[in-house]
Write a protein that holds these residues in place. Structure first.
Motif, PDB file in Angstrom:
ATOM      1  N   TRP A   1       6.107  -6.394  13.008  1.00 44.61           N
ATOM      2  CA  TRP A   1       7.514  -6.813  13.000  1.00 44.61           C
ATOM      3  C   TRP A   1       8.259  -6.222  11.813  1.00 44.61           C
ATOM      4  CZ3 TRP A   1       9.473  -7.723  17.295  1.00 44.61           C
ATOM      5  CH2 TRP A   1       8.816  -8.457  18.284  1.00 44.61           C
ATOM      6  N   GLN A   2       7.577  -6.142  10.674  1.00 45.02           N
ATOM      7  CA  GLN A   2       8.231  -5.493   9.517  1.00 45.02           C
ATOM      8  C   GLN A   2       8.549  -4.035   9.827  1.00 45.02           C
ATOM      9  OE1 GLN A   2       6.424  -5.830   5.643  1.00 45.02           O
ATOM     10  NE2 GLN A   2       6.632  -8.062   5.578  1.00 45.02           N
ATOM     11  N   ILE A   3       7.610  -3.377  10.508  1.00 46.20           N
ATOM     12  CA  ILE A   3       7.795  -1.959  10.849  1.00 46.20           C
ATOM     13  C   ILE A   3       8.969  -1.797  11.823  1.00 46.20           C
ATOM     14  CG2 ILE A   3       6.717  -0.033  12.109  1.00 46.20           C
ATOM     15  CD1 ILE A   3       4.003  -1.029  10.801  1.00 46.20           C
ATOM     16  N   ILE A   4       8.985  -2.622  12.852  1.00 51.81           N
ATOM     17  CA  ILE A   4      10.061  -2.515  13.845  1.00 51.81           C
ATOM     18  C   ILE A   4      11.411  -2.811  13.190  1.00 51.81           C
ATOM     19  CG2 ILE A   4      11.004  -3.489  15.995  1.00 51.81           C
ATOM     20  CD1 ILE A   4       8.041  -4.007  16.836  1.00 51.81           C
ATOM     21  N   ASP A   5      11.437  -3.848  12.345  1.00 50.90           N
ATOM     22  CA  ASP A   5      12.675  -4.200  11.653  1.00 50.90           C
ATOM     23  C   ASP A   5      13.151  -3.045  10.771  1.00 50.90           C
ATOM     24  OD1 ASP A   5      14.586  -6.507  10.958  1.00 50.90           O
ATOM     25  OD2 ASP A   5      13.949  -5.754   8.998  1.00 50.90           O
ATOM     26  N   SER A   6      12.195  -2.440  10.080  1.00 52.59           N
ATOM     27  CA  SER A   6      12.528  -1.351   9.172  1.00 52.59           C
ATOM     28  C   SER A   6      13.076  -0.141   9.935  1.00 52.59           C
ATOM     29  CB  SER A   6      11.267  -0.998   8.381  1.00 52.59           C
ATOM     30  OG  SER A   6      11.433   0.155   7.642  1.00 52.59           O
TER      31      SER A   6
ATOM     32  N   MET B   1      15.700  10.251  19.538  1.00 55.92           N
ATOM     33  CA  MET B   1      14.807   9.116  19.754  1.00 55.92           C
ATOM     34  C   MET B   1      13.872   8.904  18.551  1.00 55.92           C
ATOM     35  SD  MET B   1      13.139   8.537  23.361  1.00 55.92           S
ATOM     36  CE  MET B   1      12.184  10.033  23.325  1.00 55.92           C
ATOM     37  N   VAL B   2      13.588   7.648  18.249  1.00 55.38           N
ATOM     38  CA  VAL B   2      12.640   7.344  17.180  1.00 55.38           C
ATOM     39  C   VAL B   2      11.452   6.582  17.787  1.00 55.38           C
ATOM     40  CG1 VAL B   2      12.260   6.192  14.966  1.00 55.38           C
ATOM     41  CG2 VAL B   2      14.456   7.296  15.433  1.00 55.38           C
ATOM     42  N   ALA B   3      10.258   7.099  17.560  1.00 53.50           N
ATOM     43  CA  ALA B   3       9.051   6.509  18.143  1.00 53.50           C
ATOM     44  C   ALA B   3       8.373   5.561  17.165  1.00 53.50           C
ATOM     45  CB  ALA B   3       8.082   7.611  18.554  1.00 53.50           C
ATOM     46  N   ILE B   4       7.889   4.444  17.695  1.00 52.22           N
ATOM     47  CA  ILE B   4       7.183   3.433  16.897  1.00 52.22           C
ATOM     48  C   ILE B   4       5.811   3.198  17.523  1.00 52.22           C
ATOM     49  CG2 ILE B   4       7.292   1.074  15.965  1.00 52.22           C
ATOM     50  CD1 ILE B   4      10.263   1.001  16.637  1.00 52.22           C
ATOM     51  N   ASN B   5       4.770   3.209  16.698  1.00 49.57           N
ATOM     52  CA  ASN B   5       3.425   2.916  17.198  1.00 49.57           C
ATOM     53  C   ASN B   5       3.248   1.408  17.370  1.00 49.57           C
ATOM     54  OD1 ASN B   5       1.779   5.612  17.045  1.00 49.57           O
ATOM     55  ND2 ASN B   5       3.033   5.523  15.195  1.00 49.57           N
ATOM     56  N   ILE B   6       2.757   1.009  18.528  1.00 50.51           N
ATOM     57  CA  ILE B   6       2.575  -0.416  18.815  1.00 50.51           C
ATOM     58  C   ILE B   6       1.095  -0.693  19.045  1.00 50.51           C
ATOM     59  CG2 ILE B   6       3.174  -2.277  20.438  1.00 50.51           C
ATOM     60  CD1 ILE B   6       5.601  -1.325  18.857  1.00 50.51           C
ATOM     61  N   SER B   7       0.578  -1.705  18.358  1.00 48.40           N
ATOM     62  CA  SER B   7      -0.829  -2.081  18.526  1.00 48.40           C
ATOM     63  C   SER B   7      -0.998  -3.053  19.696  1.00 48.40           C
ATOM     64  CB  SER B   7      -1.339  -2.755  17.258  1.00 48.40           C
ATOM     65  OG  SER B   7      -1.567  -1.796  16.271  1.00 48.40           O
ATOM     66  N   PRO B   8      -2.184  -3.050  20.272  1.00 51.14           N
ATOM     67  CA  PRO B   8      -2.441  -3.938  21.417  1.00 51.14           C
ATOM     68  C   PRO B   8      -2.033  -5.384  21.165  1.00 51.14           C
ATOM     69  CG  PRO B   8      -4.355  -2.561  20.983  1.00 51.14           C
ATOM     70  CD  PRO B   8      -3.357  -2.233  19.932  1.00 51.14           C
ATOM     71  N   GLN B   9      -2.401  -5.905  19.983  1.00 53.06           N
ATOM     72  CA  GLN B   9      -2.098  -7.322  19.735  1.00 53.06           C
ATOM     73  C   GLN B   9      -0.609  -7.645  19.735  1.00 53.06           C
ATOM     74  OE1 GLN B   9      -4.470  -7.867  16.254  1.00 53.06           O
ATOM     75  NE2 GLN B   9      -6.073  -7.183  17.646  1.00 53.06           N
TER      76      GLN B   9
ATOM     77  N   ASN C   1      13.786  -7.420  21.867  1.00 51.55           N
ATOM     78  CA  ASN C   1      15.165  -7.284  22.352  1.00 51.55           C
ATOM     79  C   ASN C   1      16.147  -7.953  21.396  1.00 51.55           C
ATOM     80  OD1 ASN C   1      14.312  -5.896  24.589  1.00 51.55           O
ATOM     81  ND2 ASN C   1      14.364  -7.670  25.967  1.00 51.55           N
ATOM     82  N   GLY C   2      15.756  -9.129  20.915  1.00 50.18           N
ATOM     83  CA  GLY C   2      16.616  -9.860  19.989  1.00 50.18           C
ATOM     84  C   GLY C   2      16.897  -9.045  18.733  1.00 50.18           C
ATOM     85  N   LEU C   3      15.840  -8.453  18.208  1.00 46.95           N
ATOM     86  CA  LEU C   3      15.953  -7.671  16.976  1.00 46.95           C
ATOM     87  C   LEU C   3      16.817  -6.426  17.188  1.00 46.95           C
ATOM     88  CD1 LEU C   3      14.751  -7.840  14.119  1.00 46.95           C
ATOM     89  CD2 LEU C   3      12.836  -6.473  14.930  1.00 46.95           C
ATOM     90  N   VAL C   4      16.527  -5.718  18.271  1.00 47.63           N
ATOM     91  CA  VAL C   4      17.252  -4.473  18.554  1.00 47.63           C
ATOM     92  C   VAL C   4      18.734  -4.773  18.819  1.00 47.63           C
ATOM     93  CG1 VAL C   4      17.399  -2.517  20.166  1.00 47.63           C
ATOM     94  CG2 VAL C   4      15.170  -3.293  19.348  1.00 47.63           C
ATOM     95  N   ASP C   5      18.986  -5.854  19.536  1.00 48.71           N
ATOM     96  CA  ASP C   5      20.382  -6.251  19.817  1.00 48.71           C
ATOM     97  C   ASP C   5      21.102  -6.642  18.532  1.00 48.71           C
ATOM     98  OD1 ASP C   5      19.805  -5.779  22.406  1.00 48.71           O
ATOM     99  OD2 ASP C   5      19.816  -7.881  23.061  1.00 48.71           O
TER     100      ASP C   5
END
Ligand code: C2E
Ligand code: MG
Ligand code: MG
Ligand code: MG
Length: 287
Positions: free
Chosen positions: A100-105, A122-130, A142-146
């Motif tokens: 979440w810190q990474i996505i927020d950043s 486009m900016v790519a973000i690595n997402i872990s399974p968990q 969605n909430g964060l991006v909005d």
């Protein structure tokens, strides 16, 4: 890398806990406990930073994206790469708050680039399974991006083949919901996982990223070249773009162009750099 290891060794002689970061001990339970404690502290004091690596479209030679790659600005050990801590973060579930810190950043950075008049690809973000397995992942994303007012199609989420093994039905459903929400989806490290080719057709992907272990041996190993050629053909027949990772030489790039690979990422085009460097380059181009 060698200097790092030597430093850990030196410290370990003094029975310092940083010996625990040495590679030989990464399977050690103590290592995990120590790193876990450091990670918790690092999350609280914002020690994680993102670097951004450019991606290029091989057809029109234009910049087409950036991948955000996390680093840990460790107070004693300096800048640590993800291989030093992501595995522990995943095992301890700390990857969820870290994620979440990474996505927020990333969102904050993209919002700022847009505000500064930079034409953000486009900016790519690595997402872990968990992260993906969290029931509220998409709603929260969605909430964060909005909240940052970002168009969702500016974000690409990178997943790996191994992710699909955990809970295939749920993961595929999550991916479909993400795609419907407007995000781009990329399959990272293609060719290194265990997923069957059969399953790939169910994944709502925009892109396949060929792992750098194949790119590395272009011109040296015909078998690696064969894998790359097949991946490009697979992408084309599935209607999915193909990006090659780890492109370091002109010769590799020529090969990829010749076989009509869509895009590429690697030291030939640029190493991952701090966001300030990205902004400077963008302004240089505009000015
Ligand atoms: P990845 O997603 O496959 O990222 C590509 C890795 O290849 C990056 O290593 C990048 O610096 C490196 N690379 C790029 N171009 C070249 C090249 O031309 N030659 C070579 N030899 N390497 C190149 P990095 O930054 O150390 O990241 C390693 C892995 O850590 C990533 O592999 C990804 O799986 C994981 N990771 C990185 N950032 C994050 C993150 O924010 N979240 C999560 N969950 N995982 C992350
Ligand atoms: Mg990646
Ligand atoms: Mg990769
Ligand atoms: Mg990887």
């Amino acid at each position: 890398q060698h200097a790092d290891t030597a430093m850990y060794r030196a410290k370990s002689l003094g029975k310092n806990r940083y010996e625990l970061y040495s590679e030989e001990l990464t399977t050690d339970a103590r290592y995990h406990l120590e790193v876990e404690q450091d990670l918790r502290q690092a999350l609280k004091s914002n020690q994680f930073v993102l670097h951004y690596q450019p991606q290029f479209n091989l057809e029109d030679e234009q910049l087409c994206g950036y991948e955000a790659l996390v680093r840990w600005q460790h107070p004693e050990l300096g800048l640590l790469g993800p291989d030093k801590f992501i595995p522990v973060a995943e095992e301890t579930q700390l990857i969820v708050p870290l994620g979440w810190q990474i996505i927020d950043s990333v969102c904050r950075r993209v919002e700022r680039w847009l505000r500064d008049g930079i034409d953000v690809p486009m900016v790519a973000i690595n997402i872990s399974p968990q992260q993906l397995l969290q029931a509220d992942f998409i709603q929260r994303l969605n909430g964060l991006v909005d909240q940052y007012g970002l168009p969702r199609h500016l974000l690409e989420l990178e997943i790996t083949e191994s992710m699909i093994l955990k809970d295939p039905d749920f993961v595929i459903q999550q991916l479909q919901r993400l795609r419907l929400s407007g995000y781009h989806l990329a399959l990272d490290d293609f060719g290194t996982g265990y997923s069957s080719l059969d399953r790939i057709k169910y994944l709502p992907l925009h892109r396949i990223k060929i792992d750098k272990s194949f790119t590395r041996d272009i011109g040296r190993n015909p078998k690696d070249e064969a894998v790359i050629i097949s991946a490009i053909a697979l992408g084309r027949s599935l209607g999915v773009e193909v990006l090659a990772e780890g492109v370091e030489t002109e010769a590799q790039c020529d090969f990829l162009r010749r076989h009509e690979c869509n895009s590429a990422q690697g030291y030939l085009f640029g190493k991952p750099v701090p966001p300030e460097v990205v902004s400077q380059c963008a302004f240089k181009k505009l000015g």
